[in-house]
Design a protein around this motif. Structure first.
Motif, PDB file in Angstrom:
ATOM      1  N   UNK B 144       0.843  -1.208   0.000  1.00  0.00           N
ATOM      2  CA  UNK B 144       0.000   0.000   0.000  1.00  0.00           C
ATOM      3  C   UNK B 144       0.874   1.252   0.000  1.00  0.00           C
ATOM      4  N   UNK B 145       1.960   1.206   0.798  1.00  0.00           N
ATOM      5  CA  UNK B 145       2.860   2.373   0.875  1.00  0.00           C
ATOM      6  C   UNK B 145       3.543   2.618  -0.467  1.00  0.00           C
ATOM      7  N   UNK B 146       3.982   1.546  -1.099  1.00  0.00           N
ATOM      8  CA  UNK B 146       4.652   1.690  -2.407  1.00  0.00           C
ATOM      9  C   UNK B 146       3.677   2.269  -3.436  1.00  0.00           C
ATOM     10  N   UNK B 147       2.428   1.778  -3.404  1.00  0.00           N
ATOM     11  CA  UNK B 147       1.429   2.285  -4.364  1.00  0.00           C
ATOM     12  C   UNK B 147       1.139   3.763  -4.097  1.00  0.00           C
ATOM     13  N   UNK B 148       1.041   4.098  -2.801  1.00  0.00           N
ATOM     14  CA  UNK B 148       0.783   5.492  -2.420  1.00  0.00           C
ATOM     15  C   UNK B 148       1.910   6.403  -2.907  1.00  0.00           C
ATOM     16  N   UNK B 149       3.139   5.925  -2.738  1.00  0.00           N
ATOM     17  CA  UNK B 149       4.283   6.728  -3.169  1.00  0.00           C
ATOM     18  C   UNK B 149       4.337   6.837  -4.695  1.00  0.00           C
ATOM     19  N   UNK B 150       3.877   5.789  -5.372  1.00  0.00           N
ATOM     20  CA  UNK B 150       3.821   5.881  -6.837  1.00  0.00           C
ATOM     21  C   UNK B 150       2.837   6.976  -7.244  1.00  0.00           C
TER      22      UNK B 150
END
Lengths: 234, 246
Positions: B144-150
């Motif tokens: 979720x964090x990686x997607x948010x940062x993307x």
């Protein structure tokens, strides 16, 4: 009232307006006449708030033009409607932004201008597009109506339709209409005031009827003299 | 006729959304076709190959909105519809904001379609691994964090695209060249300002420690991107409202 005070505007090396002072009051139709490149469109853009003066100031009811865009209906010379829009889509879009949109007038003007709501902007003739643009402007009860070269490239019959639509929509006393054109014939009978502009300067400004009476000439003849000899010599 | 800011924003948004419909459909079609093809042509462990078309489709879903960000704004000038936009009684933040919302919609729609279709294919192929993934909250939070940062990263690119385009429009000549210079210049400057977080992010991406600290670093990077993006957006709006002329 629209007020120009000592307004100058340059585009690179080209002087578009050179220290112009003029005002446009409500309750009148003013014609801005002049050859191509005279500065007519620049005046319109300054009022519409999409150009800024280099010197001097432009005010609409005492405020900066950008703050008064709700009161200004602007018809640019250029085709500014999305080519994929139908007339109905364009009307729906524009009506969202302006409180003065008059749906009844819009519906009334469609048959008057021989238009249909399903017409697609990118697939109709230039004349029909010009009428669509005019319709979308006239469907508003805007205090200030700016028409930049509304007859440009339009056939004679369509020009007459546009001029008739203009008169039909005009609210005397409540509205100021400014029409810029170098084709005077179609609107000679419509205008109350005229400003002859050349090389960024107002060569002659006054009441249309008074000028005709004083000089015993039509506006077309007066314009020819103004641009041929300059105001000082006529 | 009643008007409201929300109606105006919706009108602007829907108008521009039309421009990205095709891209969203293309990404969806590419993702579904490639993933289905990989799924149907393989069996057992070989189905891990599904990751490849997923990665390709994700790349497409991330790349197309960047191209669109230039097209969406640039087309207003090339179609002369900029006259319409600039004479509307709305602020520059509403016009650019609606375009930003459309671009984010395109990115979210594209990536979610890819992740969903790829996820379903992987779920049915490797139910055990999937269960392990689902059962570990760390992996879920990390994903979720990686997607948010993307999302914050792409937001930064969109804002940079807008700023570079409006900056380019201040010049009559070579506006495209100036836009490209500003676009690259902002990237280089931003890269110099926030290298430390990038290093930390790279380390965390390796998932060496598998600690919750990694997620914190990733989210910090996202917050920095977001702050930079907001500054770029404000700068673009200021130029739009005060300097752009036709």
């Amino acid at each position: 009232m629209i007020d120009f005070r000592n307004v100058s505007k340059r585009f690179g090396q080209v002087i578009a307006l050179d220290n112009i002072s003029i005002d446009f009051s409500q309750g009148s139709i003013t014609g801005l006449f002049g050859p191509n490149g005279a500065g007519k469109s620049t005046i319109m853009k300054l009022i519409a708030g999409i150009n800024y003066p280099d010197q001097g100031e432009v005010r609409v009811d005492g405020e900066f033009p950008r703050a008064k865009r709700q009161s200004i209906a602007y018809l640019p010379e250029i085709d500014h409607l999305y080519p994929w829009w139908t007339l109905k889509q364009a009307a729906n879009f524009i009506s969202t932004f302006y409180q003065d949109w008059d749906e009844l007038r819009y519906k009334d003007l469609i048959p008057f201008l021989n238009l249909e709501e399903q017409m697609i902007m990118g697939k109709i003739s230039k004349g029909q597009r010009a009428k669509c643009k005019l319709l979308l402007v006239l469907a508003r009860k805007a205090p200030y109506l700016l028409l930049d070269e509304p007859f440009s490239g339009i056939d004679l019959l369509t020009r007459e339709e546009i001029a008739d639509a203009l008169l039909r929509g005009y609210r005397e006393g409540e509205q100021a209409i400014i029409i810029s054109t170098h084709e005077i014939d179609e609107i000679e009978s419509l205008v109350d005031k005229v400003a002859f502009i050349d090389q960024g300067r107002i060569q002659l400004y006054g009441d249309a009827e008074q000028l005709r009476m004083e000089r015993n000439k039509s506006l077309v003849e007066i314009m020819k003299e103004v641009f041929r000899y300059g105001n000082q010599q006529i | 006729m009643e008007t409201s800011k929300s109606k105006m924003f919706k009108s602007l948004y829907l108008k521009d959304l039309r421009e990205v419909r095709t891209e969203i459909i293309v990404v969806a079609a590419v993702a579904i076709i490639l993933i289905s093809w990989a799924y149907l042509r393989t069996d057992g462990l070989a189905r891990g190959i599904i990751i490849a078309p997923m990665a390709f489709a994700l790349g497409l879903a991330g790349f197309l909105p960047i191209i669109t960000s230039f097209r969406l704004l640039g087309r207003e000038w090339s179609n002369s519809t900029i006259y319409m936009m600039m004479s509307l009684p709305v602020s520059g933040s509403m016009i650019l904001g609606s375009k930003l919302a459309v671009l984010l919609t395109e990115y979210l729609a594209g990536t979610l379609i890819v992740l969903l279709s790829g996820g379903i294919a992987l779920l049915t192929s490797f139910p055990d691994i999937w269960q392990e993934f689902i059962g570990n909250p760390y992996y879920i939070q990390l994903a979720a964090a990686v997607y948010l940062v993307s999302i914050t990263g792409i937001f930064f690119i969109f804002c940079n695209s807008f700023l570079s385009q409006v900056a380019g429009r201040l010049f009559k000549k070579a506006s495209g060249f100036i836009s490209a210079l500003v676009f690259l210049g902002v990237f280089i400057t931003a890269g110099k300002i926030m290298p430390e977080t990038d290093v930390l992010l790279t380390q965390s991406q390796l998932l060496v420690s598998c600690s919750m600290q990694d997620i914190g670093v990733i989210l910090t990077k996202g917050a920095i991107d977001l702050a930079f993006a907001a500054l770029l957006f404000i700068a673009a709006v200021i130029i739009w409202e005060r300097r752009i002329e036709l």
